[in-house]
Every structure is written in C-alpha cells, then in structure tokens.
Design a protein around this motif. Structure first.
Motif, mmCIF file in Angstrom:
data_model
loop_
_atom_site.group_PDB
_atom_site.id
_atom_site.type_symbol
_atom_site.label_atom_id
_atom_site.label_comp_id
_atom_site.label_asym_id
_atom_site.label_seq_id
_atom_site.Cartn_x
_atom_site.Cartn_y
_atom_site.Cartn_z
ATOM 1 N N VAL A 175 0.831 -1.201 0.000
ATOM 2 C CA VAL A 175 0.000 0.000 0.000
ATOM 3 C C VAL A 175 0.867 1.253 0.000
ATOM 4 N N ALA A 176 1.958 1.235 0.774
ATOM 5 C CA ALA A 176 2.848 2.390 0.822
ATOM 6 C C ALA A 176 3.495 2.658 -0.526
ATOM 7 N N ASP A 177 3.650 1.617 -1.340
ATOM 8 C CA ASP A 177 4.248 1.783 -2.663
ATOM 9 C C ASP A 177 3.203 2.086 -3.729
ATOM 10 N N GLY A 178 1.948 2.249 -3.327
ATOM 11 C CA GLY A 178 0.916 2.681 -4.264
ATOM 12 C C GLY A 178 0.083 1.584 -4.874
ATOM 13 N N PHE A 179 0.202 0.349 -4.410
ATOM 14 C CA PHE A 179 -0.568 -0.752 -4.977
ATOM 15 C C PHE A 179 -1.890 -0.903 -4.224
ATOM 16 N N GLY A 180 -2.983 -1.047 -4.974
ATOM 17 C CA GLY A 180 -4.262 -1.363 -4.366
ATOM 18 C C GLY A 180 -4.405 -2.864 -4.213
ATOM 19 N N LEU A 181 -5.034 -3.301 -3.137
ATOM 20 C CA LEU A 181 -5.133 -4.735 -2.898
ATOM 21 C C LEU A 181 -6.379 -5.063 -2.088
ATOM 22 N N THR A 182 -6.723 -6.335 -2.114
ATOM 23 C CA THR A 182 -7.815 -6.881 -1.318
ATOM 24 C C THR A 182 -7.298 -8.117 -0.602
ATOM 25 N N VAL A 183 -7.567 -8.207 0.690
ATOM 26 C CA VAL A 183 -7.083 -9.318 1.503
ATOM 27 C C VAL A 183 -8.267 -10.194 1.897
ATOM 28 N N VAL A 184 -8.121 -11.494 1.673
ATOM 29 C CA VAL A 184 -9.156 -12.459 2.015
ATOM 30 C C VAL A 184 -8.529 -13.544 2.879
ATOM 31 N N GLN A 185 -9.164 -13.840 3.995
ATOM 32 C CA GLN A 185 -8.699 -14.928 4.846
ATOM 33 C C GLN A 185 -9.303 -16.242 4.352
ATOM 34 N N ALA A 186 -8.455 -17.256 4.248
ATOM 35 C CA ALA A 186 -8.897 -18.548 3.727
ATOM 36 C C ALA A 186 -8.184 -19.660 4.481
ATOM 37 N N LYS A 187 -8.475 -20.889 4.089
ATOM 38 C CA LYS A 187 -7.861 -22.050 4.715
ATOM 39 C C LYS A 187 -7.239 -22.917 3.641
ATOM 40 N N GLY A 188 -5.943 -23.186 3.782
ATOM 41 C CA GLY A 188 -5.238 -24.022 2.835
ATOM 42 C C GLY A 188 -5.059 -25.433 3.357
ATOM 43 N N SER A 189 -4.286 -26.221 2.622
ATOM 44 C CA SER A 189 -4.078 -27.618 3.013
ATOM 45 C C SER A 189 -3.241 -27.748 4.275
ATOM 46 N N GLN A 190 -2.484 -26.681 4.617
ATOM 47 C CA GLN A 190 -1.629 -26.730 5.794
ATOM 48 C C GLN A 190 -2.056 -25.748 6.875
ATOM 49 N N GLY A 191 -3.268 -25.216 6.754
ATOM 50 C CA GLY A 191 -3.750 -24.314 7.789
ATOM 51 C C GLY A 191 -4.248 -23.000 7.221
ATOM 52 N N PRO A 192 -4.524 -22.023 8.098
ATOM 53 C CA PRO A 192 -5.045 -20.727 7.655
ATOM 54 C C PRO A 192 -4.039 -19.982 6.776
ATOM 55 N N VAL A 193 -4.548 -19.281 5.774
ATOM 56 C CA VAL A 193 -3.714 -18.480 4.881
ATOM 57 C C VAL A 193 -4.407 -17.155 4.612
ATOM 58 N N ASP A 194 -3.632 -16.187 4.160
ATOM 59 C CA ASP A 194 -4.151 -14.919 3.660
ATOM 60 C C ASP A 194 -3.952 -14.886 2.152
ATOM 61 N N ILE A 195 -4.993 -14.482 1.422
ATOM 62 C CA ILE A 195 -4.913 -14.334 -0.029
ATOM 63 C C ILE A 195 -4.982 -12.847 -0.349
ATOM 64 N N LEU A 196 -3.965 -12.339 -1.015
ATOM 65 C CA LEU A 196 -3.905 -10.935 -1.407
ATOM 66 C C LEU A 196 -4.128 -10.839 -2.913
ATOM 67 N N PHE A 197 -5.135 -10.087 -3.315
ATOM 68 C CA PHE A 197 -5.414 -9.847 -4.725
ATOM 69 C C PHE A 197 -4.925 -8.443 -5.072
ATOM 70 N N VAL A 198 -4.041 -8.354 -6.061
ATOM 71 C CA VAL A 198 -3.467 -7.071 -6.459
ATOM 72 C C VAL A 198 -3.636 -6.912 -7.967
ATOM 73 N N ALA A 199 -4.427 -5.927 -8.395
ATOM 74 C CA ALA A 199 -4.540 -5.585 -9.815
ATOM 75 C C ALA A 199 -3.533 -4.482 -10.110
ATOM 76 N N VAL A 200 -2.673 -4.699 -11.101
ATOM 77 C CA VAL A 200 -1.540 -3.801 -11.318
ATOM 78 C C VAL A 200 -1.303 -3.605 -12.809
ATOM 79 N N ARG A 201 -0.832 -2.432 -13.164
ATOM 80 C CA ARG A 201 -0.406 -2.201 -14.542
ATOM 81 C C ARG A 201 0.809 -3.067 -14.853
ATOM 82 N N ARG A 202 0.878 -3.571 -16.064
ATOM 83 C CA ARG A 202 1.957 -4.499 -16.415
ATOM 84 C C ARG A 202 3.331 -3.861 -16.293
ATOM 85 N N ARG A 203 3.416 -2.561 -16.514
ATOM 86 C CA ARG A 203 4.725 -1.917 -16.427
ATOM 87 C C ARG A 203 5.257 -1.877 -14.998
ATOM 88 N N ARG A 204 4.390 -2.147 -14.009
ATOM 89 C CA ARG A 204 4.824 -2.149 -12.613
ATOM 90 C C ARG A 204 4.871 -3.545 -12.011
#
Length: 207
Positions: free
Chosen positions: A108-137
């Motif tokens: 966020v400090a570097d200017g990227f927008g993101l969405t954080v979703v809490q989920a559960k993986g095969s080895q326990g709880p995980v955080d999933i971060l979705f970041v839509a970004v321009r290809r040049r970055r």
C-alpha cells in the motif's frame, strides 16, 4: 542485384507487417480497440506490397525463403514490441501462511491497491492478497513480494479490462520521503490491526 534487393524487400515487408499483426492481435485480446484498426490498415497495405513481389517472381526460391524468414522474424519482433510497451493490466494472487500486515503495508505504501481475504489451505489458515496492477509495474511488485518472503506463492493472470480501482500508481509523498500514514487506504490499517485481548483479573478465593 534484383536477386538481392527483391528478397530483402520481401523480408522487410513481412517483418513489419507480421510484427504489426502480432501486436494487433495482442491489443484486441487486451481490449484496446482504438489502435487495432489503424495497425490493421498499415499491416494490410504492407502485405499487398510483399505478396505482389512474390507473385511476380515465382521462379526464384530466394523469394520464398525471404517470405518465410520475414514471417518468423516478424512474429518474434511483435512479441518483443508488446513486452516493451507493457500494455494492459495483470492480476497477482498472493497466498501466504504467515502474518501478512507487513507485506500489505509495504504494498500500500508503494501505491498498490489490494484486497485481503482470509482462507484455509491444506496446511492451515492463509491470507490471499489480490493485487490488480499495470503491467509496467509488475516487476516492482514481484521484487516487494520476494523481498518480504522469497518462498511465497503467487500467480499472475492477464486481465482484459478494469475499472474504478487503485492500479499501482504512486502515492503522494511528504517532504521527508515516505507516504504519510493518513494517505494510506484504510484496508492496510484494518488488516494490520488485531483485536486486543482483554485481561481479566483473577478473582480471589472466597474467605
């Protein structure tokens, strides 16, 4: 010198028109519609010039090789041109089983927008971060991810179109350098903060 000049003309024409064709197909796939018709016009004009030279000189195999080499080189050059332009957007999906507030705040400090979703993986709880970004970055984003955790798992997908979001544009900075905390989106503070645990004093045993 016609046996050198005409094959060179055919090769150059195919190099240019196939490069334009490759670029045009990529632009259409990414939903950039305004430039694609102009590229198609120039591409068709150059193709007519090249095919005319071939039809007038069917007796020489050099012309056939010039046509084929021009096609191959044009395909490669078209891909290189598109990579240099870095048009469009990509979606980066980051999956981490560690605490993610530090990575979230840095993104966020570097200017990227993101969405954080809490989920559960095969080895326990995980955080999933979705970041839509321009290809040049995208390279800058990958450097931040790997600096945070070199073993982190992430995927990158092409996005056809986007609307109404934060896509890796730089945030305004204070004279001292880093962005002010008040300028960061609220999502970072929400993810970084944790509910404080209340301490209940132990009750004394009855007399």
């Amino acid at each position: 010198m016609a046996w050198v000049g005409i094959p060179l003309l055919i090769f150059t024409a195919r190099l240019i028109d196939v490069s334009l064709a490759t670029l045009r197909h990529i632009l259409i796939f990414r939903g950039i519609k305004r430039v694609a018709p102009l590229i198609g016009f120039v591409e068709a004009l150059i193709w007519v010039i090249a095919i005319t030279q071939i039809m007038q000189n069917l007796h020489s195999p050099f012309y056939y090789f010039a046509w084929a080499f021009g096609f191959a080189a044009g395909t490669y050059c078209g891909i290189l041109i598109e990579e240099k332009l870095a048009l469009g957007y990509q979606l980066v999906r980051i999956i981490t089983n560690r605490r993610s507030p530090e990575l979230t705040q840095e993104l966020v400090a570097d200017g990227f927008g993101l969405t954080v979703v809490q989920a559960k993986g095969s080895q326990g709880p995980v955080d999933i971060l979705f970041v839509a970004v321009r290809r040049r970055r995208i390279d800058a984003l990958i450097r931040i991810i790997q600096r945070h955790d070199p073993t982190i798992f992430f995927t990158i997908e092409d996005v056809r179109s986007v609307a109404a979001g934060v896509f890796g544009s730089a945030l305004p900075k204070t004279p001292s350098g880093p962005p002010r905390a008040s300028s960061l989106p609220q999502v970072a503070s929400e993810v970084a903060s944790e509910p404080a645990e209340e301490t209940v004093p132990a009750s004394s045993p009855p007399a």
